[in-house]
Scaffold this motif. Structure first.
Motif, PDB file in Angstrom:
ATOM      1  N   PHE A 285       0.837  -1.208   0.000  1.00  0.00           N
ATOM      2  CA  PHE A 285       0.000   0.000   0.000  1.00  0.00           C
ATOM      3  C   PHE A 285       0.871   1.257   0.000  1.00  0.00           C
ATOM      4  O   PHE A 285       0.567   2.244  -0.675  1.00  0.00           O
ATOM      5  CB  PHE A 285      -0.941  -0.001   1.207  1.00  0.00           C
ATOM      6  N   ARG A 286       1.967   1.205   0.767  1.00  0.00           N
ATOM      7  CA  ARG A 286       2.887   2.349   0.826  1.00  0.00           C
ATOM      8  C   ARG A 286       3.522   2.581  -0.557  1.00  0.00           C
ATOM      9  O   ARG A 286       3.626   3.727  -1.015  1.00  0.00           O
ATOM     10  CB  ARG A 286       3.965   2.062   1.867  1.00  0.00           C
ATOM     11  N   GLY A 287       3.913   1.509  -1.209  1.00  0.00           N
ATOM     12  CA  GLY A 287       4.470   1.624  -2.550  1.00  0.00           C
ATOM     13  C   GLY A 287       3.459   2.162  -3.545  1.00  0.00           C
ATOM     14  O   GLY A 287       3.799   2.962  -4.430  1.00  0.00           O
ATOM     15  N   LEU A 288       2.198   1.732  -3.405  1.00  0.00           N
ATOM     16  CA  LEU A 288       1.134   2.219  -4.285  1.00  0.00           C
ATOM     17  C   LEU A 288       0.940   3.723  -4.120  1.00  0.00           C
ATOM     18  O   LEU A 288       0.789   4.452  -5.109  1.00  0.00           O
ATOM     19  CB  LEU A 288      -0.175   1.482  -3.976  1.00  0.00           C
ATOM     20  N   ILE A 289       0.945   4.198  -2.879  1.00  0.00           N
ATOM     21  CA  ILE A 289       0.760   5.626  -2.606  1.00  0.00           C
ATOM     22  C   ILE A 289       1.885   6.439  -3.236  1.00  0.00           C
ATOM     23  O   ILE A 289       1.654   7.487  -3.851  1.00  0.00           O
ATOM     24  CB  ILE A 289       0.674   5.872  -1.086  1.00  0.00           C
ATOM     25  N   LYS A 290       3.130   5.954  -3.116  1.00  0.00           N
ATOM     26  CA  LYS A 290       4.267   6.648  -3.722  1.00  0.00           C
ATOM     27  C   LYS A 290       4.162   6.638  -5.245  1.00  0.00           C
ATOM     28  O   LYS A 290       4.462   7.635  -5.911  1.00  0.00           O
ATOM     29  CB  LYS A 290       5.574   5.993  -3.274  1.00  0.00           C
ATOM     30  N   GLU A 291       3.738   5.499  -5.802  1.00  0.00           N
ATOM     31  CA  GLU A 291       3.612   5.383  -7.260  1.00  0.00           C
ATOM     32  C   GLU A 291       2.530   6.322  -7.795  1.00  0.00           C
ATOM     33  O   GLU A 291       2.700   6.963  -8.839  1.00  0.00           O
ATOM     34  CB  GLU A 291       3.290   3.933  -7.628  1.00  0.00           C
ATOM     35  N   LEU A 292       1.415   6.415  -7.077  1.00  0.00           N
ATOM     36  CA  LEU A 292       0.343   7.318  -7.493  1.00  0.00           C
ATOM     37  C   LEU A 292       0.793   8.776  -7.425  1.00  0.00           C
ATOM     38  O   LEU A 292       0.417   9.590  -8.275  1.00  0.00           O
ATOM     39  CB  LEU A 292      -0.894   7.114  -6.600  1.00  0.00           C
ATOM     40  N   ALA A 293       1.600   9.098  -6.418  1.00  0.00           N
ATOM     41  CA  ALA A 293       2.101  10.474  -6.290  1.00  0.00           C
ATOM     42  C   ALA A 293       2.990  10.835  -7.469  1.00  0.00           C
ATOM     43  O   ALA A 293       2.932  11.960  -7.989  1.00  0.00           O
ATOM     44  CB  ALA A 293       2.866  10.631  -4.984  1.00  0.00           C
ATOM     45  N   ILE A 294       3.803   9.886  -7.923  1.00  0.00           N
ATOM     46  CA  ILE A 294       4.735  10.150  -9.014  1.00  0.00           C
ATOM     47  C   ILE A 294       4.031  10.122 -10.367  1.00  0.00           C
ATOM     48  O   ILE A 294       4.211  11.012 -11.203  1.00  0.00           O
ATOM     49  CB  ILE A 294       5.896   9.133  -8.988  1.00  0.00           C
ATOM     50  N   LYS A 295       3.197   9.103 -10.591  1.00  0.00           N
ATOM     51  CA  LYS A 295       2.605   8.890 -11.909  1.00  0.00           C
ATOM     52  C   LYS A 295       1.352   9.727 -12.163  1.00  0.00           C
ATOM     53  O   LYS A 295       1.076  10.113 -13.300  1.00  0.00           O
ATOM     54  CB  LYS A 295       2.279   7.406 -12.106  1.00  0.00           C
ATOM     55  N   LYS A 296       0.579   9.993 -11.105  1.00  0.00           N
ATOM     56  CA  LYS A 296      -0.692  10.681 -11.299  1.00  0.00           C
ATOM     57  C   LYS A 296      -0.837  11.943 -10.451  1.00  0.00           C
ATOM     58  O   LYS A 296      -1.906  12.552 -10.433  1.00  0.00           O
ATOM     59  CB  LYS A 296      -1.862   9.739 -10.994  1.00  0.00           C
ATOM     60  N   SER A 297       0.210  12.303  -9.729  1.00  0.00           N
ATOM     61  CA  SER A 297       0.149  13.455  -8.812  1.00  0.00           C
ATOM     62  C   SER A 297      -1.069  13.345  -7.889  1.00  0.00           C
ATOM     63  O   SER A 297      -1.754  14.337  -7.609  1.00  0.00           O
ATOM     64  CB  SER A 297       0.084  14.767  -9.610  1.00  0.00           C
ATOM     65  N   PHE A 298      -1.306  12.140  -7.420  1.00  0.00           N
ATOM     66  CA  PHE A 298      -2.482  11.844  -6.598  1.00  0.00           C
ATOM     67  C   PHE A 298      -2.045  11.583  -5.166  1.00  0.00           C
ATOM     68  O   PHE A 298      -1.233  10.702  -4.902  1.00  0.00           O
ATOM     69  CB  PHE A 298      -3.210  10.617  -7.163  1.00  0.00           C
ATOM     70  N   LYS A 299      -2.584  12.364  -4.244  1.00  0.00           N
ATOM     71  CA  LYS A 299      -2.328  12.154  -2.811  1.00  0.00           C
ATOM     72  C   LYS A 299      -3.663  11.928  -2.126  1.00  0.00           C
ATOM     73  O   LYS A 299      -4.518  12.811  -2.125  1.00  0.00           O
ATOM     74  CB  LYS A 299      -1.617  13.365  -2.203  1.00  0.00           C
ATOM     75  N   PRO A 300      -3.881  10.751  -1.544  1.00  0.00           N
ATOM     76  CA  PRO A 300      -5.186  10.483  -0.933  1.00  0.00           C
ATOM     77  C   PRO A 300      -5.430  11.298   0.323  1.00  0.00           C
ATOM     78  O   PRO A 300      -4.511  11.583   1.091  1.00  0.00           O
ATOM     79  CB  PRO A 300      -5.108   8.981  -0.600  1.00  0.00           C
ATOM     80  N   ASP A 301      -6.692  11.683   0.519  1.00  0.00           N
ATOM     81  CA  ASP A 301      -7.119  12.325   1.760  1.00  0.00           C
ATOM     82  C   ASP A 301      -7.666  11.296   2.743  1.00  0.00           C
ATOM     83  O   ASP A 301      -7.749  11.564   3.940  1.00  0.00           O
ATOM     84  CB  ASP A 301      -8.196  13.368   1.466  1.00  0.00           C
ATOM     85  N   ILE A 302      -8.058  10.141   2.234  1.00  0.00           N
ATOM     86  CA  ILE A 302      -8.561   9.054   3.061  1.00  0.00           C
ATOM     87  C   ILE A 302      -8.339   7.749   2.304  1.00  0.00           C
ATOM     88  O   ILE A 302      -8.364   7.727   1.061  1.00  0.00           O
ATOM     89  CB  ILE A 302     -10.064   9.244   3.409  1.00  0.00           C
ATOM     90  N   ILE A 303      -8.086   6.675   3.051  1.00  0.00           N
ATOM     91  CA  ILE A 303      -7.823   5.370   2.448  1.00  0.00           C
ATOM     92  C   ILE A 303      -8.836   4.361   2.998  1.00  0.00           C
ATOM     93  O   ILE A 303      -9.044   4.279   4.213  1.00  0.00           O
ATOM     94  CB  ILE A 303      -6.396   4.893   2.749  1.00  0.00           C
ATOM     95  N   PHE A 304      -9.459   3.606   2.104  1.00  0.00           N
ATOM     96  CA  PHE A 304     -10.350   2.508   2.474  1.00  0.00           C
ATOM     97  C   PHE A 304      -9.670   1.189   2.130  1.00  0.00           C
ATOM     98  O   PHE A 304      -9.096   1.049   1.040  1.00  0.00           O
ATOM     99  CB  PHE A 304     -11.681   2.612   1.722  1.00  0.00           C
ATOM    100  N   ILE A 305      -9.727   0.245   3.056  1.00  0.00           N
ATOM    101  CA  ILE A 305      -9.133  -1.075   2.826  1.00  0.00           C
ATOM    102  C   ILE A 305     -10.204  -2.130   3.097  1.00  0.00           C
ATOM    103  O   ILE A 305     -10.659  -2.287   4.224  1.00  0.00           O
ATOM    104  CB  ILE A 305      -7.906  -1.303   3.719  1.00  0.00           C
ATOM    105  N   ASP A 306     -10.592  -2.839   2.066  1.00  0.00           N
ATOM    106  CA  ASP A 306     -11.716  -3.780   2.124  1.00  0.00           C
ATOM    107  C   ASP A 306     -11.213  -5.218   1.910  1.00  0.00           C
ATOM    108  O   ASP A 306     -11.071  -5.670   0.784  1.00  0.00           O
ATOM    109  CB  ASP A 306     -12.709  -3.394   1.016  1.00  0.00           C
TER     110      ASP A 306
END
Length: 462
Positions: A285-306
């Protein structure tokens, strides 16, 4: 006269300005100095402070350098010559700290790029190209943070401000959830919904995700149970106010029109990422967050884990001979650590035990697999359903643990539920039968009209 550089200025202040040394030394690294002689001097200063807990003098530095075995006579002379030029420099303290921080950031990024090129060229045999995003992210995160704890007396003013500061929270669109959380979910928290199979764990999280998008928040929804498209389908039904059955019959033109209206109403983004069951942990999940920040300039405000129980642990490998208590507690601790690290709330869910599945008033003891989960969570509540509640189009909520507010306030309440549209809403006040202030702990189902009848618990779903 030799031009003064930030490197020489920093080295001078490291041996003449103790306040500066204590503030910046933990954040400077030897490889930030390109000139080898300057790097050697920094290393000796760092080692001296680390060993003796005080700043060195020019004399002690010269002696320490003279005892090194990795210097030739010419190199030793160059190092000593530089040490002799290190004299007290009159500069503004804040200016120097700011420029030292900028120096460290610039050098960290430069070194990260050089390391990345080395990895791509194959000169670095220990790391693969997959590690480059993490290297760059760590370099970009370099900053001075000198906080070493809360000084009870010295930080009294900041503590007073904390008491009166309005904490940024992500509010619910459900009145009673806002009441029990004092306005919504704060960052750095782990929040858990407890329910049985088919009761509404995923429905609750999809409804909350849709609400967050409507508020303009960025939502990361990680699913280990359903396909990405199934989660998006449920959120579509919620935001478009259309049943899931009708959603499949919706013409493309009308679908595009509804999507356009959603885009007009909100700037929030939703990313849904699917992992195979029991295959992903907090590191993924940590790697996904970093990848999204680099590739899509996306920083989550909240995370859901189902949902939490079907994650894996980053500390215990698959197949390890460990009990479920330790495993689930480990997963919960890792996810809460991720929430603190990313400064966002995490919302997840867990299953009930077999006894909880047929209980009309479940508690923390009905948490499946591990009691370590409620010990770790900041907020935990149960979602309860019966045939009578289903007939009324409602679902009951019971607080189990609450670090935000008094858990005896609004301990139980009901919500309207529309399973076709994956929506929740507030029930009318006359439909609420609440237990407040710990005055009465009679189960909700024993106080309502349908609970006073002979309730068939064999038909109960929790």
């Amino acid at each position: 006269m030799e031009t003064q550089t930030i490197e020489r200025t920093a080295l001078s202040n490291l041996i003449y300005n103790e306040d500066y040394t204590r503030k910046v030394l933990p954040f400077i690294k030897g490889n930030y100095f390109e000139v080898r002689e300057e790097r050697i001097i920094f290393e000796e200063i760092f080692n001296f402070v680390d060993k003796y807990k005080k700043i060195p003098t020019q004399v002690s530095l010269e002696i320490e350098v003279g005892e090194r075995k990795d210097l030739s006579e010419i190199e030793y002379k160059k190092v000593v010559d530089i040490i002799k030029t290190l004299n007290p420099v009159e500069v503004d303290f804040d200016w120097l700290v700011d420029h030292t921080e900028k120096f460290c950031k610039d050098k960290a990024i430069h070194n990260a790029i050089v390391d990345g090129i080395s990895i791509i060229d194959g000169r670095d045999k220990d790391r693969t190209p997959d590690s480059i995003p993490s290297i760059l992210t760590d370099a970009l995160a370099v900053s001075f943070d000198n906080a070493v704890g809360h000084d009870y007396i010295g930080d009294a003013d900041s503590r007073f401000e904390f008491y009166h500061r309005v904490e940024e929270r992500i509010p619910f669109d459900l009145d009673f959830f806002n009441k029990i959380t004092k306005g919504g979910l704060p960052p750095k928290t782990l929040n858990i919904a407890l329910a049985g199979t088919g009761v509404g764990k995923s429905l609750f999280m999809c409804h909350m995700a849709a609400n967050c998008i409507s508020q303009g928040k960025n939502v990361l929804y990680i699913t280990l149970e359903m396909a990405e498209e199934r989660i998006a389908e449920r959120i579509d039904a919620n935001l478009m106010n259309i049943s899931m059955e009708d959603l499949h019959d919706l013409p493309k033109k009308m679908f595009d029109s509804k999507i356009a209206k959603i885009i007009e109403k909100t700037s929030g983004k939703l990313i849904v990422k699917e992992y195979p069951t029991a295959s992903a942990n907090s590191n993924h999940f940590r790697g996904l967050i970093k990848e999204l920040a680099i590739k899509k300039s996306f920083k989550p405000d909240i995370i859901f884990i189902d949902y939490l129980n079907i994650c894996s642990s980053s500390r215990f490998k698959g197949g390890a001979n460990i009990n479920s208590y330790t495993l689930v507690k480990s997963i919960a601790e890792e996810l809460r650590g991720l929430a603190v690290e990313t400064n966002v709330p995490i919302m997840s869910a867990t299953q009930t035990t077999r006894s909880g599945f047929v209980s009309s008033d479940i508690g923390l003891e009905d948490t499946s697999e591990s009691f370590g989960l409620p010990a770790t969570a900041d907020l935990m509540f149960a979602l309860i359903s019966t045939e009578e509640l289903e007939d009324l189009g409602q679902i009951a909520v019971k607080q189990l643990k609450n670090r935000y507010n008094d858990p005896t306030m609004h301990k139980r309440f009901v919500l309207n539920i529309d399973r076709a549209k994956m929506r929740l809403s507030d029930a009318a006040s006359e439909e609420q039968t609440l237990v407040d202030d710990g005055q009465d702990d009679t189960p909700l189902f024993d106080k309502t009209s349908f609970g006073k009848k002979n309730l068939d618990f064999s038909k109960l779903k929790v």
